[in-house]
Each structure stands twice: as C-alpha cells, then as structure tokens.
Design a protein around this motif. Sequence first.
Motif, PDB file in Angstrom:
ATOM      1  N   SER A  93       0.823  -1.241  -0.056  1.00  0.00           N
ATOM      2  CA  SER A  93       0.155  -0.084  -0.117  1.00  0.00           C
ATOM      3  C   SER A  93       0.691   1.061  -0.007  1.00  0.00           C
ATOM      4  O   SER A  93       1.796   1.244   0.769  1.00  0.00           O
ATOM      5  N   ASN A  94       0.678   2.324  -0.810  1.00  0.00           N
ATOM      6  CA  ASN A  94       1.419   3.614  -1.070  1.00  0.00           C
ATOM      7  C   ASN A  94       0.555   4.645  -0.147  1.00  0.00           C
ATOM      8  O   ASN A  94      -0.425   4.847  -0.134  1.00  0.00           O
ATOM      9  N   TYR A  95       1.623   5.328   0.372  1.00  0.00           N
ATOM     10  CA  TYR A  95       1.190   6.688   1.246  1.00  0.00           C
ATOM     11  C   TYR A  95       1.970   7.725   0.898  1.00  0.00           C
ATOM     12  O   TYR A  95       3.055   7.623   1.248  1.00  0.00           O
ATOM     13  N   SER A  96       1.390   8.856   0.543  1.00  0.00           N
ATOM     14  CA  SER A  96       2.098  10.219   0.435  1.00  0.00           C
ATOM     15  C   SER A  96       2.829  10.661   1.617  1.00  0.00           C
ATOM     16  O   SER A  96       2.480  10.496   2.749  1.00  0.00           O
TER      17      SER A  96
ATOM     18  N   SER B 284      15.726  17.164   4.119  1.00  0.00           N
ATOM     19  CA  SER B 284      14.838  17.640   5.122  1.00  0.00           C
ATOM     20  C   SER B 284      13.991  18.415   4.045  1.00  0.00           C
ATOM     21  O   SER B 284      14.427  19.178   3.570  1.00  0.00           O
ATOM     22  N   GLY B 285      12.636  18.132   3.811  1.00  0.00           N
ATOM     23  CA  GLY B 285      11.840  18.875   3.054  1.00  0.00           C
ATOM     24  C   GLY B 285      11.512  18.168   2.013  1.00  0.00           C
ATOM     25  O   GLY B 285      10.501  18.737   1.084  1.00  0.00           O
ATOM     26  N   GLY B 286      12.020  17.148   1.542  1.00  0.00           N
ATOM     27  CA  GLY B 286      11.689  16.340   0.487  1.00  0.00           C
ATOM     28  C   GLY B 286      10.378  15.704   0.636  1.00  0.00           C
ATOM     29  O   GLY B 286       9.710  15.506   1.568  1.00  0.00           O
ATOM     30  N   SER B 287       9.888  14.943  -0.422  1.00  0.00           N
ATOM     31  CA  SER B 287       8.857  14.073  -0.568  1.00  0.00           C
ATOM     32  C   SER B 287       8.676  12.916  -1.210  1.00  0.00           C
ATOM     33  O   SER B 287       9.987  12.573  -1.736  1.00  0.00           O
ATOM     34  N   GLY B 288       7.879  11.915  -0.941  1.00  0.00           N
ATOM     35  CA  GLY B 288       7.837  10.642  -1.693  1.00  0.00           C
ATOM     36  C   GLY B 288       6.752   9.822  -1.390  1.00  0.00           C
ATOM     37  O   GLY B 288       5.636  10.310  -1.015  1.00  0.00           O
ATOM     38  N   ASN B 289       6.724   8.422  -1.336  1.00  0.00           N
ATOM     39  CA  ASN B 289       5.754   7.681  -0.884  1.00  0.00           C
ATOM     40  C   ASN B 289       6.466   6.707  -0.359  1.00  0.00           C
ATOM     41  O   ASN B 289       7.206   5.947  -0.558  1.00  0.00           O
ATOM     42  N   VAL B 290       5.625   6.298   0.844  1.00  0.00           N
ATOM     43  CA  VAL B 290       5.873   5.066   1.722  1.00  0.00           C
ATOM     44  C   VAL B 290       5.052   3.924   1.225  1.00  0.00           C
ATOM     45  O   VAL B 290       4.062   3.928   1.009  1.00  0.00           O
TER      46      VAL B 290
END
Length: 361
Positions: free
Chosen positions: A21-24, A255-261
């Motif tokens: 399962s993907n989460y932002s 720090s400040g980046g984004s992705g998907n767990v």
Amino acid sequence: MTGGNQYNLYTVSPTDRTIESNYSATIRGRQDIEIYPQVSGTLTKLCVQEGERVKQGQTLFIIDQVPYIAALQTADANVEAAEASYATAELTYKSRQELYKENVISEFDLTTAKNSMLSAKAQLAQAKAQQLNAKNNLSYTVVKSPSDGVAGTLPYRVGALVGPSIPQPLTTISDNSDMYVYFSMTENQLLSLLRQYGTKEAALKQMPAIKLQLNDGSLYGESGKIETISGVIDMNTGTVSLRAVFPNKQGLLHSGGSGNVIIPTTREACLVIPQTATFEIQDKVYAYKVVEGKAKSTIIEVTRVNGGQEYIVENGLQAGDVIVAEGAGILREGTEVTPKTTTQTPAAAPAAANQLKEDKQ
C-alpha cells in the motif's frame, strides 16, 4: 462461438499474497534546529557554507565581540572593587568584635559593622553575577552548532545587524543521520491495521520493514521502520499521522523532500485470479465461471492493484470455482467452454505477482 473453442481455465483456490500500500509522505531531518543569536551585534565572520556538514560545537558565526569584551572588563573591575570593599568591611567587623569584648564600643557599633560587612558581601555577589552574565554574553558572540548535521541557507552576510528577534534564523542545522518520514492513513485503514495485529503497540513491534519511493519514482536503497502512530484522528481530514525512520548514511535524503511510503501487508488464504480473467462494464468487474460447461458472467468485488497482474477477490467467487483464465472480454454469456488446461491460481501465479500495490481508493 461453438463448443469447439478451447480456453485456459483456472480453479480458484486460497493462497497467500503480499499487498504493498502506498501513502504520500514528507521527509524531515531527525531534528531541524533553527539557529538564532542570543545577543545583538554585527556579523563579523561566517564560518560555514550552505550545505556544509557540521559537528556539534563547531563555530558557525561570530558576532562583533568588542562591546562584549569591554563589558566583561568592566564587570571584572567591579568584582575586584567589590572584593576589596568586602575585605575591608570584614576586617572592620572583626576589629569591632574585639573592641566590643573589651567594652570599648557599644553593641550598636558592632551591629552596624556587621551590617556593613553583609552589605559588602551582597554587592560582591551582585558583581560576580554581572561578571558571569558578561562572560556568557561574550561567549554568545561565537555561535556554535548544537548538534551534528547539515547547514541550511545563510540569509545574513558579514556586516548584517542581527539579534534574538531577527525574522529569519541565521541558518538551520538538520540532523540527517536518520530521517523521519511522516505520512497519514485513513481511519478505516488504521482500523484494518489494528485488527490485523491486535493493538497499536503490537503493530509497531511486529510490522515488517517498509520501503520509500523517492520523488523521481526510484526506490530508496534502505528499509525503514514505523516508530509512532498518533493516538488522535484529525477531525478535519479523518486521518491519523504516522512516523517512520530511515537511515541516511549516504545523505541521499534531504529534509523537506517528499515521496511515498510503501507498506507491505500479508493477506492469508485469499482468492487470487489473474486480471486477464476479468473484464469491466460501467466500473463493475466481471469474470466468467464455467457452470455445466458453459460460461456464466459473475460480478466480483476485487482489491484493485497498480501495475500488478492479479486481483484479490473479495466477493463473488468461492474456492473451487472454475473460471475462464483468458479472453473473458470476447466471450458471450452461455458460450460452451472446452478446457485447454485447468490450473489452480497459486501454482500459475508468477513469483513477481507476489508483490502487489494496492490502489488507495
């Protein structure tokens, strides 16, 4: 189509699958410390560059020290004067004690001498406090890093007037040896997670390692671990916050980046069919069961996947049902079906299909 047409068939049977399962998510340093000066003055030296890795205690900035050196010298002189006054008052008091014993002076004179000594002692303590404050202020002109980390932007340059109330920090030190990754899941997803593991504490202890998909679509090379699950559901969004930690030895995460767990979940004894065995009409998913040698369309409820080759059937099929494995989109109701092969899905499913990505809808 006639009874002469042959089709590959699958016998539906229970098997285990792992769903991803993907989460932002947003990425933060283990701690982001904003550096503000504790004294006012003009910046005289920048000792760090933007993006430079720093150690705890390393000098970052120097503020003009001249006025604070002068203040400390004044405080030192005041302490010396206060010490002399106290020594004189103490000597006077001891002398008055001897005179009082010989009845040369009155008790009033003795008490007055004692009070003068105590007053001189208090003035000495006050002078030492001012001296300590002056020493601290002077030390604050050398701004040091409170922890290991990476320096952020430097909005102030040499010659700028800075102080404790400046609108922006001198810089931000991010401890990025490990990175915190924050994400949210819905109340229903949380309830499903808790039902699987029993309690929140058990979930945190037993949940498998998780993955992180970076903003460019690549997978981060290190696995992470969920550390905390918030005990409060946000009334505005209906979601609960979670925090995972990922090692960052190579400094790839910022720090400040984004992705998907990506969180793996094991489904035991579920019914799995290939997507090629289904077709859709008006957002409803169908499969053809083989009943008495003929194709019979059946609405099924499935767990949708992204990029996978299988569906997990939630409703509409039972273990032991035989379905048409391929070409379902061109079949017609009641078509006679002659089997080429009849295969159970656990054996037929490719190993790569064990990793699915659940559509968050």
